[in-house]
Design an enzyme around this catalytic site. Structure first.
Site, PDB file in Angstrom:
ATOM      1  N   CYS A 132      35.119  43.752  46.373  1.00 30.01           N
ATOM      2  CA  CYS A 132      35.473  42.376  45.852  1.00 30.01           C
ATOM      3  C   CYS A 132      36.635  42.824  44.928  1.00 30.01           C
ATOM      4  CB  CYS A 132      34.203  41.734  45.410  1.00 30.01           C
ATOM      5  SG  CYS A 132      34.600  40.086  44.851  1.00 30.01           S
TER       6      CYS A 132
ATOM      7  N   HIS B 205      28.964  42.646  45.284  1.00 26.48           N
ATOM      8  CA  HIS B 205      28.138  42.475  44.115  1.00 26.48           C
ATOM      9  C   HIS B 205      27.545  41.094  43.821  1.00 26.48           C
ATOM     10  CE1 HIS B 205      31.109  39.578  41.923  1.00 26.48           C
ATOM     11  NE2 HIS B 205      31.830  40.187  43.102  1.00 26.48           N
TER      12      HIS B 205
ATOM     13  N   ARG C  89      35.538  42.607  37.288  1.00 31.35           N
ATOM     14  CA  ARG C  89      34.363  43.288  36.868  1.00 31.35           C
ATOM     15  C   ARG C  89      33.679  44.316  37.680  1.00 31.35           C
ATOM     16  NH1 ARG C  89      31.210  37.714  35.930  1.00 31.35           N
ATOM     17  NH2 ARG C  89      32.076  37.564  37.882  1.00 31.35           N
TER      18      ARG C  89
ATOM     19  N   CYS D 196      28.743  36.918  43.037  1.00 27.05           N
ATOM     20  CA  CYS D 196      30.090  36.985  43.628  1.00 27.05           C
ATOM     21  C   CYS D 196      30.445  35.792  43.720  1.00 27.05           C
ATOM     22  CB  CYS D 196      30.255  37.751  44.908  1.00 27.05           C
ATOM     23  SG  CYS D 196      31.852  37.640  45.461  1.00 27.05           S
TER      24      CYS D 196
ATOM     25  N   ASP E  11      37.029  40.943  42.426  1.00 29.19           N
ATOM     26  CA  ASP E  11      36.427  40.656  40.983  1.00 29.19           C
ATOM     27  C   ASP E  11      37.104  42.058  39.868  1.00 29.19           C
ATOM     28  OD1 ASP E  11      34.620  40.284  38.728  1.00 29.19           O
ATOM     29  OD2 ASP E  11      33.663  38.801  40.130  1.00 29.19           O
TER      30      ASP E  11
HETATM   31 CO    CO Z   1      32.974  39.020  44.175  1.00 31.53          CO
END
Ligand code: CO
Length: 214
Positions: A43, A99, A47, A102, A45
């Site tokens: 992803c 994750h 993080r 998400c 993302d």
């Molecule tokens: Co995500």
């Protein structure tokens, strides 16, 4: 005057110095070739930084990231990455890593528009529809979303295994395993979802290519 992000350059210089202290030839060696064993599909993302959470150095992980780690047979970007990783770099493992928590998965569960991304997230809605019975049996909405995060990874692992790129590699006898992992934002730990696919026989026959006759 625009912010030229000097602190990021300072960080960069400090980082490159630190790498050279450890191995004076590090960048020299890397600049001549890359030989990663792994392709990471994760992803976007912020993080979930692929190299950091796997403890891999530059040169050790080939990375493709998009919102909600989706693999579409029509996505030229993702397919080009897989093709280069498999056919040129001869990577041995493709890791699809989702994750928990998400945002893309959560957005796909809401009956409201988020703009253009609704089209991108349709693949997650398909997965939701396929596993609706199981998902609706989970009363807690966070737990339900987290299960959908897992089911999304499992679905994308199958999607990777359905690509002609991966199947042709297997037909050539190339060693290649597709893995499904999930990462916990809460504890920083990755978990294997135990859905490895490493040969054509594991692919649903409807999606299986047949070796071309010479
Ligand atoms: Co995500």
């Amino acid at each position: 005057m625009p912010d030229t992000l000097q602190h990021l350059f300072d960080n960069n210089r400090a980082w490159s110095r630190q790498m050279l202290e450890h191995d004076p030839c590090f960048f020299q060696k890397l600049s001549s070739q890359q030989a990663p064993e792994f392709l990471w599909i994760g992803c976007a993302d912020s993080r979930v930084p692929a190299n950091e959470i796997t403890g891999l150095l530059p040169g050790e992980l080939f990375v493709h990231r998009n919102v909600a780690n989706l693999v579409y047979a029509s996505d030229l970007n993702c397919l080009s990455v897989i093709e280069f990783a498999v056919n040129t770099l001869h990577i041995k493992h493709i890791i699809v890593c989702g994750h928990y928590g998400c945002g893309g998965v959560k957005a796909a569960m809401q009956q409201q528009t988020h703009g253009l991304i609704d089209n991108w997230l349709n693949g997650i809605r398909d997965t939701y529809a396929r596993y609706e019975e199981e998902l609706l049996a989970i009363p807690d909405l966070t737990a339900r979303a987290n299960r959908l995060c897992e089911l999304n990874v499992i679905t994308q692992v199958a999607q990777v295994a359905r690509t002609s790129i991966v199947q042709e590699a297997w037909l050539r006898g190339q060693l290649l395993t597709v893995h499904g992992w999930i990462y916990g934002l809460n504890d920083g730990q990755t978990k294997d979802l135990d859905v490895c696919i490493d040969r054509l026989e594991q692919v649903n026959p409807l999606y299986r290519l047949v070796a071309a006759t010479p």
